[in-house]
Write a protein that holds these residues in place. Structure first.
Motif, PDB file in Angstrom:
ATOM      1  N   THR A  41       0.842  -1.200   0.000  1.00 43.28           N
ATOM      2  CA  THR A  41       0.000   0.000   0.000  1.00 43.28           C
ATOM      3  C   THR A  41       0.876   1.249   0.000  1.00 43.28           C
ATOM      4  N   LEU A  42       2.032   1.144   0.667  1.00 45.16           N
ATOM      5  CA  LEU A  42       2.958   2.272   0.766  1.00 45.16           C
ATOM      6  C   LEU A  42       3.261   2.899  -0.593  1.00 45.16           C
ATOM      7  N   PHE A  43       3.305   2.034  -1.628  1.00 47.62           N
ATOM      8  CA  PHE A  43       3.635   2.537  -2.963  1.00 47.62           C
ATOM      9  C   PHE A  43       2.429   2.607  -3.889  1.00 47.62           C
ATOM     10  N   GLN A  44       1.244   2.594  -3.290  1.00 49.90           N
ATOM     11  CA  GLN A  44       0.075   2.840  -4.122  1.00 49.90           C
ATOM     12  C   GLN A  44      -0.340   4.296  -3.969  1.00 49.90           C
ATOM     13  N   PRO A  45      -0.783   4.894  -5.070  1.00 53.33           N
ATOM     14  CA  PRO A  45      -1.163   6.304  -5.011  1.00 53.33           C
ATOM     15  C   PRO A  45      -2.330   6.536  -4.059  1.00 53.33           C
ATOM     16  N   LEU A  46      -2.416   7.746  -3.566  1.00 56.70           N
ATOM     17  CA  LEU A  46      -3.522   8.113  -2.675  1.00 56.70           C
ATOM     18  C   LEU A  46      -4.108   9.424  -3.178  1.00 56.70           C
ATOM     19  N   THR A  47      -5.404   9.393  -3.450  1.00 57.49           N
ATOM     20  CA  THR A  47      -6.059  10.617  -3.903  1.00 57.49           C
ATOM     21  C   THR A  47      -6.802  11.265  -2.747  1.00 57.49           C
ATOM     22  N   ILE A  48      -6.495  12.546  -2.496  1.00 55.13           N
ATOM     23  CA  ILE A  48      -7.183  13.325  -1.481  1.00 55.13           C
ATOM     24  C   ILE A  48      -7.744  14.556  -2.197  1.00 55.13           C
ATOM     25  N   ARG A  49      -9.078  14.680  -2.171  1.00 57.47           N
ATOM     26  CA  ARG A  49      -9.735  15.719  -2.997  1.00 57.47           C
ATOM     27  C   ARG A  49      -9.189  15.621  -4.424  1.00 57.47           C
ATOM     28  N   ASN A  50      -8.599  16.725  -4.974  1.00 56.72           N
ATOM     29  CA  ASN A  50      -8.168  16.598  -6.379  1.00 56.72           C
ATOM     30  C   ASN A  50      -6.669  16.322  -6.524  1.00 56.72           C
ATOM     31  N   VAL A  51      -6.041  15.934  -5.430  1.00 56.70           N
ATOM     32  CA  VAL A  51      -4.591  15.752  -5.452  1.00 56.70           C
ATOM     33  C   VAL A  51      -4.247  14.280  -5.286  1.00 56.70           C
ATOM     34  N   THR A  52      -3.369  13.766  -6.153  1.00 53.82           N
ATOM     35  CA  THR A  52      -2.976  12.361  -6.044  1.00 53.82           C
ATOM     36  C   THR A  52      -1.494  12.228  -5.738  1.00 53.82           C
ATOM     37  N   LEU A  53      -1.217  11.692  -4.559  1.00 52.55           N
ATOM     38  CA  LEU A  53       0.169  11.426  -4.168  1.00 52.55           C
ATOM     39  C   LEU A  53       0.634  10.154  -4.875  1.00 52.55           C
ATOM     40  N   ARG A  54       1.857  10.165  -5.397  1.00 56.44           N
ATOM     41  CA  ARG A  54       2.329   8.988  -6.140  1.00 56.44           C
ATOM     42  C   ARG A  54       2.638   7.818  -5.202  1.00 56.44           C
ATOM     43  N   ASN A  55       2.878   8.107  -3.928  1.00 55.60           N
ATOM     44  CA  ASN A  55       3.028   7.056  -2.918  1.00 55.60           C
ATOM     45  C   ASN A  55       2.663   7.660  -1.561  1.00 55.60           C
ATOM     46  N   ARG A  56       2.760   6.849  -0.497  1.00 52.79           N
ATOM     47  CA  ARG A  56       2.289   7.309   0.825  1.00 52.79           C
ATOM     48  C   ARG A  56       3.418   7.845   1.695  1.00 52.79           C
ATOM     49  N   ILE A  57       4.543   8.176   1.073  1.00 54.52           N
ATOM     50  CA  ILE A  57       5.697   8.646   1.853  1.00 54.52           C
ATOM     51  C   ILE A  57       5.836  10.160   1.717  1.00 54.52           C
ATOM     52  N   ILE A  58       5.773  10.840   2.865  1.00 54.36           N
ATOM     53  CA  ILE A  58       5.794  12.300   2.887  1.00 54.36           C
ATOM     54  C   ILE A  58       7.029  12.791   3.638  1.00 54.36           C
ATOM     55  N   VAL A  59       7.699  13.774   3.081  1.00 54.20           N
ATOM     56  CA  VAL A  59       8.806  14.407   3.800  1.00 54.20           C
ATOM     57  C   VAL A  59       8.197  15.372   4.811  1.00 54.20           C
ATOM     58  N   SER A  60       8.375  15.053   6.090  1.00 54.19           N
ATOM     59  CA  SER A  60       7.782  15.826   7.189  1.00 54.19           C
ATOM     60  C   SER A  60       8.374  17.244   7.225  1.00 54.19           C
ATOM     61  N   PRO A  61       7.580  18.232   7.669  1.00 51.03           N
ATOM     62  CA  PRO A  61       8.125  19.593   7.728  1.00 51.03           C
ATOM     63  C   PRO A  61       9.343  19.677   8.654  1.00 51.03           C
ATOM     64  N   MET A  62      10.387  20.330   8.175  1.00 50.49           N
ATOM     65  CA  MET A  62      11.608  20.495   8.970  1.00 50.49           C
ATOM     66  C   MET A  62      12.178  21.893   8.834  1.00 50.49           C
ATOM     67  N   CYS A  63      12.209  22.618   9.959  1.00 50.07           N
ATOM     68  CA  CYS A  63      12.829  23.937   9.988  1.00 50.07           C
ATOM     69  C   CYS A  63      14.274  23.819   9.523  1.00 50.07           C
ATOM     70  N   GLY A 110      -2.734  -2.078   3.786  1.00 49.55           N
ATOM     71  CA  GLY A 110      -4.165  -2.349   3.828  1.00 49.55           C
ATOM     72  C   GLY A 110      -5.029  -1.105   3.961  1.00 49.55           C
ATOM     73  N   ALA A 111      -4.418   0.070   4.021  1.00 46.40           N
ATOM     74  CA  ALA A 111      -5.214   1.303   4.115  1.00 46.40           C
ATOM     75  C   ALA A 111      -5.962   1.539   2.804  1.00 46.40           C
ATOM     76  N   GLU A 112      -7.086   2.252   2.897  1.00 43.03           N
ATOM     77  CA  GLU A 112      -7.908   2.465   1.705  1.00 43.03           C
ATOM     78  C   GLU A 112      -7.227   3.391   0.706  1.00 43.03           C
ATOM     79  N   GLY A 113      -7.871   3.522  -0.442  1.00 43.41           N
ATOM     80  CA  GLY A 113      -7.334   4.373  -1.491  1.00 43.41           C
ATOM     81  C   GLY A 113      -6.602   3.507  -2.496  1.00 43.41           C
ATOM     82  N   GLY A 114      -6.176   4.121  -3.610  1.00 39.74           N
ATOM     83  CA  GLY A 114      -5.478   3.330  -4.606  1.00 39.74           C
ATOM     84  C   GLY A 114      -6.369   2.233  -5.128  1.00 39.74           C
ATOM     85  N   ASN A 115      -5.822   1.037  -5.271  1.00 40.89           N
ATOM     86  CA  ASN A 115      -6.585  -0.086  -5.796  1.00 40.89           C
ATOM     87  C   ASN A 115      -7.374  -0.760  -4.681  1.00 40.89           C
TER      88      ASN A 115
END
Ligand code: FNR
Length: 429
Positions: free
Chosen positions: A5-27, A360-365
């Motif tokens: 699931t980590l590498f399945q896209p996730l669509t939130i509203r009109n935006v689709t992330l190519r995978n579920r890995i996000i670079v967290s905000p860092m000062c 197993g999280a929803e979204g993607g396929n």
């Protein structure tokens, strides 16, 4: 075949992330402290954030960015209180987009924890100026604003440690916000959000964690106001909810909105909790989480701590100290059918852990994921399924900007490499 699931896209509203890995905000503490470039992102941000995008991150976060000058954590932190600050953000966003990535920005206000210095400057001042071991303050001679630090409450007692700054060089004593200040702050969150939209960002996150201003209002430990912004849960959450509503009003309907929370003050059973008649905890977070979707929040980013010096984070070296709480929150809200995505963050460094958190999280396929979820549940009946819908990773990206590519390789998932780097591609067996 990609079964992560980590590498399945996730669509939130009109935006689709190519995978579920996000670079967290860092000062990065790398912004001009004054002059015409005050608060503006620099080429350093294009280079660092851009590189994460080149190397496949699903979403790249621009660090905590203040809606007012006195809400910067340090004089070297970015801001979005002026239209002039839009252009430099747009340059970062445009570059990230050119690499097939998405770019988010975290909007916040440091409140009583403002006017500090970068960690490396703090150690220098401790040596050179004889400041105490907990010292982080930024005095006016180095760009700070000691007389204009604000919080829900005013006075010496409201500094992090409640001791005189003259003696220990800690945080400055804040001034308590008036009702008019609060109204202006709410509007400034909206204005900054509108500027972020102009800069082209894909997603906005409101920073309500780590003891900064919104968190200061949420917790009874730092909010003992007697007006409609203090006291009951309803009152303590009012400021955050007004900000959410104002930000939502100022961004397109189809733009995702995230909310970062400290899911606990880590003060359960402490003297501070007794003294102040409670603290912010996982139960408070669950209660708030249930209200967030109706306010227009799509994802709750679950962090913790940072609001009081007595926080007991004794198990913070255990790798699931924070992600397990994200899982608890997700489970609790899903049980009641709350449609809110959950982000897990904290000490995620290994491919297998990253995979398991969202598996197993929803979204993607959906069909495929339902099957995976079923298999996972059968394989490990103790496990109640995914703990999060996305993961946010901070320090591991500082160590390994190519972490996404490494994780994909380790999990046997085929991902695109940027052509310029393709000759170095890890090959799958
Ligand atoms: C952070 N963190 C952070 N969090 C946040 O909400 N806004 C911010 O601007 C920052 N800045 C920041 C700078 C640096 C240098 C670090 C290391 C961390 C916290 C960060 O996003 C993350 O939640 C924690 O670091 C835990 O995740 P990791 O590092 O264990 O993956």
């Amino acid at each position: 075949k990609n079964t992560s699931t980590l590498f399945q896209p996730l669509t939130i509203r009109n935006v689709t992330l190519r995978n579920r890995i996000i670079v967290s905000p860092m000062c990065q503490y790398s912004v001009a402290p004054s002059g015409t470039d005050i608060g503006k992102l620099t080429d350093f941000h294009i280079a660092t954030l851009g590189h994460y995008a080149i190397k496949g991150a699903g979403l790249v976060f621009i660090e905590a960015t203040s809606v007012q000058p006195n809400g910067r954590i340090t004089p070297n932190c970015p801001g979005l209180w002026s239209d002039e600050q839009i252009g430099p953000i747009k340059r970062v966003v445009d570059f990230v987009h050119s690499q097939g990535g998405l770019c988010a920005i975290q909007l916040g206000h440091a409140g009583r924890k403002a006017s500090t210095v970068a960690p490396w400057v703090a150690s220098k001042y401790r040596r050179e100026r004889g400041y105490g071991p907990g010292s982080v303050r930024s005095t006016s001679d180095v760009g700070g604003w000691p007389d204009n630090v604000v919080g829900p409450m005013g006075g010496e007692e409201e500094t992090w440690d409640g001791l005189s700054n003259a003696e220990n060089g800690g945080y400055f004593a804040p001034r308590g916000l008036t009702l008019q200040d609060i109204e202006e702050l709410v509007q400034d969150f909206g204005r900054s959000a509108a500027r972020a939209v102009k800069a082209g960002v894909d997603i906005i996150e409101i920073h309500s964690a780590h003891g900064y201003l919104l968190h200061q209002f949420l917790s009874p430990v730092t909010n003992r106001r007697t007006d409609r912004y203090g006291g009951s849960f309803e009152n303590r959450t009012r400021f955050a909810k007004e900000i959410i509503a104002e930000v939502r009003r100022n961004i397109p309907r189809d733009m995702p909105l995230f909310f970062r929370v400290s899911c606990t003050d880590w003060l359960e059973g402490s003297e501070a909790e007794k003294k102040f008649g409670g603290s912010w905890d996982v139960e408070s977070t669950i209660r708030l989480a249930k209200e967030l979707p109706d306010l227009g929040i799509d994802l709750l980013d679950v962090s913790s701590g940072g609001n009081h010096k007595d926080q007991n984070m004794e198990d913070f070296r255990k790798k699931d100290y924070q992600t397990s709480r994200a899982g608890r929150i997700r489970q609790a809200i899903r049980k009641e059918g709350t449609q809110l995505l959950i982000g897990a963050v904290g000490l995620i460094t290994e491919a297998d852990d990253a995979r398991e958190l969202v598996q197993g999280a929803e979204g993607g396929n959906l069909a495929e994921e339902a099957q995976i979820a079923k298999e996972l549940t059968q394989a490990n009946s103790k496990d109640s399924g995914p703990k999060a819908d996305v993961i946010l990773v901070a320090r591991q990206f500082l160590r390994e900007p190519e972490w996404v590519l490494k994780v994909a390789w380790q999990l046997g998932v085929e991902v695109a490499w940027p052509s310029q780097f393709a000759r170095a591609k890890f090959s799958l067996k």
